[in-house]
Design a protein around this motif. Structure first.
Motif, PDB file in Angstrom:
ATOM      1  N   PRO A  78       9.704  41.332 -11.813  1.00 29.18           N
ATOM      2  CA  PRO A  78      10.547  41.936 -12.858  1.00 29.18           C
ATOM      3  C   PRO A  78      12.027  41.759 -12.547  1.00 29.18           C
ATOM      4  N   ARG A  79      12.845  41.926 -13.569  1.00 32.76           N
ATOM      5  CA  ARG A  79      14.299  41.810 -13.452  1.00 32.76           C
ATOM      6  C   ARG A  79      14.943  43.109 -13.916  1.00 32.76           C
ATOM      7  N   VAL A  80      16.118  43.395 -13.394  1.00 38.20           N
ATOM      8  CA  VAL A  80      16.788  44.650 -13.712  1.00 38.20           C
ATOM      9  C   VAL A  80      17.376  44.623 -15.112  1.00 38.20           C
ATOM     10  N   ASP A  81      17.524  43.425 -15.688  1.00 38.94           N
ATOM     11  CA  ASP A  81      18.077  43.292 -17.039  1.00 38.94           C
ATOM     12  C   ASP A  81      17.374  42.119 -17.717  1.00 38.94           C
ATOM     13  N   SER A  82      17.529  42.028 -19.029  1.00 39.97           N
ATOM     14  CA  SER A  82      16.907  40.927 -19.778  1.00 39.97           C
ATOM     15  C   SER A  82      17.764  39.682 -19.642  1.00 39.97           C
ATOM     16  N   CYS A  83      17.834  39.173 -18.420  1.00 43.00           N
ATOM     17  CA  CYS A  83      18.687  38.041 -18.097  1.00 43.00           C
ATOM     18  C   CYS A  83      17.986  37.155 -17.078  1.00 43.00           C
ATOM     19  N   TYR A  84      17.998  35.835 -17.315  1.00 35.05           N
ATOM     20  CA  TYR A  84      17.341  34.885 -16.425  1.00 35.05           C
ATOM     21  C   TYR A  84      18.362  34.345 -15.422  1.00 35.05           C
ATOM     22  N   SER A  85      18.526  35.091 -14.313  1.00 36.08           N
ATOM     23  CA  SER A  85      19.431  34.672 -13.242  1.00 36.08           C
ATOM     24  C   SER A  85      18.907  35.238 -11.935  1.00 36.08           C
ATOM     25  N   LYS A  86      19.314  34.643 -10.834  1.00 33.88           N
ATOM     26  CA  LYS A  86      18.877  35.119  -9.522  1.00 33.88           C
ATOM     27  C   LYS A  86      19.367  36.537  -9.263  1.00 33.88           C
ATOM     28  N   GLN A 111       1.991  47.420 -19.685  1.00 37.39           N
ATOM     29  CA  GLN A 111       2.368  48.097 -20.933  1.00 37.39           C
ATOM     30  C   GLN A 111       3.869  47.964 -21.140  1.00 37.39           C
ATOM     31  N   VAL A 112       4.246  47.605 -22.364  1.00 32.83           N
ATOM     32  CA  VAL A 112       5.634  47.304 -22.709  1.00 32.83           C
ATOM     33  C   VAL A 112       6.106  48.266 -23.798  1.00 32.83           C
ATOM     34  N   SER A 113       7.352  48.751 -23.662  1.00 33.82           N
ATOM     35  CA  SER A 113       7.885  49.705 -24.639  1.00 33.82           C
ATOM     36  C   SER A 113       9.029  49.142 -25.472  1.00 33.82           C
ATOM     37  N   ARG A 114       9.601  48.009 -25.029  1.00 35.92           N
ATOM     38  CA  ARG A 114      10.723  47.416 -25.770  1.00 35.92           C
ATOM     39  C   ARG A 114      10.664  45.899 -25.631  1.00 35.92           C
ATOM     40  N   ARG A 115      11.005  45.194 -26.722  1.00 33.37           N
ATOM     41  CA  ARG A 115      10.995  43.735 -26.711  1.00 33.37           C
ATOM     42  C   ARG A 115      12.291  43.206 -27.317  1.00 33.37           C
ATOM     43  N   GLY A 128      11.336  47.408 -14.886  1.00 35.21           N
ATOM     44  CA  GLY A 128      12.298  46.369 -15.219  1.00 35.21           C
ATOM     45  C   GLY A 128      11.852  45.539 -16.409  1.00 35.21           C
ATOM     46  N   TRP A 129      12.381  44.304 -16.474  1.00 37.01           N
ATOM     47  CA  TRP A 129      12.116  43.410 -17.589  1.00 37.01           C
ATOM     48  C   TRP A 129      11.304  42.196 -17.128  1.00 37.01           C
TER      49      TRP A 129
END
Length: 338
Positions: free
Chosen positions: A52-60, A76-80, A96-97
């Motif tokens: 998972p990532r801390v934000d909806s961002c594809y970075s290291k 289970q997902v609550s936001r997309r 996370g995301w």
């Protein structure tokens, strides 16, 4: 000094929910179907799992220090949030995301599933059926200490069905593990007290006697046809070859080929084992394609888009100008003119 600028009128524009090119970030303020709130379930299909990532961002920098979600995990997902061909998914537990399709290479990492709880009785209808430790695509081919055989009766207490494709994973109560009710187009279990034809449904009752692999893949194990009009764009840089039937069999390939960025009209959709077949019907092209590459290492080949008709004005900003293209692609091969 003022820069010279041109305003160009446009007759149509195409939206794929955040763009057609790779997008490394999705924010709540993005256009299109930017953000949804609700409750969804996803199955991790990547054999390497996903962190998972801390934000909806594809970075290291956005990677979380928390544990990975392993292959076969149900999340289970609550936001997309939609960004390009990627849908970012916020885990309900606050971990996370995640993302369903990689922004980097279009590889499918998670698939949306329907989860049901209850109690169902099944009977095995194949010679051998592997019991898997988790609901993982492709894991039925591996070794296991538990095998079910023809006529064995089992009870399932959970069903996990991918929304795209045919079949469901069944969690057993009397044997620890999972089974898949359809493998490579063959039904493996049937509801206790029903015939194979009743369980399979009308679209699986079309053939008499042993079918050829091509005919079996193209007719017997498809979902019901969905007719209408949809617009799709080809994402694969290598393009995609049309087929004469809704099948992945290479023997059905036609000479017609769609290039990356081609915008096509789809008039029929049918779910296959782990992809959706699309019947192309537009000027110069006729045949079948598919939106995701079938198999355990699935990638997105085509994506549904929205085409808007109207009149808009855009300003060209670069001093060098902007090259026109013959199709919806940023590749050099799509450039036209000088």
């Amino acid at each position: 000094m003022l820069k010279k600028a041109f305003s160009l009128p446009l007759a149509s524009r195409i939206s794929g929910g955040g763009g057609l090119s790779p997008s490394i970030r999705a924010d709540a303020g993005d256009g299109g179907e930017a953000e949804e709130h609700g409750c969804w379930h996803y199955l991790v299909t990547d054999s390497s799992g996903i962190r998972p990532r801390v934000d909806s961002c594809y970075s290291k920098e956005s990677k979380s220090n928390g544990p990975r979600f392993t292959a076969g995990s149900i999340v289970q997902v609550s936001r997309r949030r939609r960004s390009g061909w990627t849908r970012w998914l916020e885990v309900s537990t606050g971990a996370g995301w995640l993302f369903d399709v990689s922004p980097k290479d279009r590889k499918v990492r998670l698939v949306e599933v329907e989860v049901q709880h209850g109690e169902w009785a099944y009977e095995v209808c194949v010679d051998q059926l592997v019991v898997m430790p988790r609901p993982q695509l492709g894991s039925h081919a591996g070794s296991t200490s538990t095998l079910l055989r023809t006529g064995d009766e089992v009870k399932a207490v959970e069903r996990v069905r991918p929304l795209l494709g045919r079949g469901a994973f069944l969690r057993l109560s009397d044997v620890e593990g999972w089974v898949l009710d359809f493998i490579d187009g063959q039904q493996t279990v049937r509801m206790h007290g029903t015939s194979l034809e009743e369980t399979a449904g009308p679209s699986q009752q079309l053939l008499n006697g042993p079918p050829s692999p091509l005919r079996r893949a193209s007719t017997e194990f498809l979902g019901e046809p969905e007719e209408g009009h949809w617009s799709y764009v080809v994402l694969d840089p290598k393009g995609i070859t049309l087929r004469s039937q809704p099948t992945y069999d290479k023997g059905a390939k036609l000479k017609s080929r769609l290039e990356e960025g081609e915008l096509v009209n789809i008039v029929e959709r049918r779910s296959g084992a782990d992809t959706r077949f699309l019947r192309v019907d537009c000027l110069g092209f006729s045949g079948w394609a598919f939106d995701q590459q079938p198999g355990s290492s699935s990638v997105v080949r085509m994506m549904e888009v929205t085409v808007e008709e109207g009149s808009w004005f855009y300003q060209v900003l670069p001093d060098r100008g902007c090259a026109l293209r013959s199709r919806c692609s940023i590749s050099d091969g799509s450039k036209v003119g000088a």
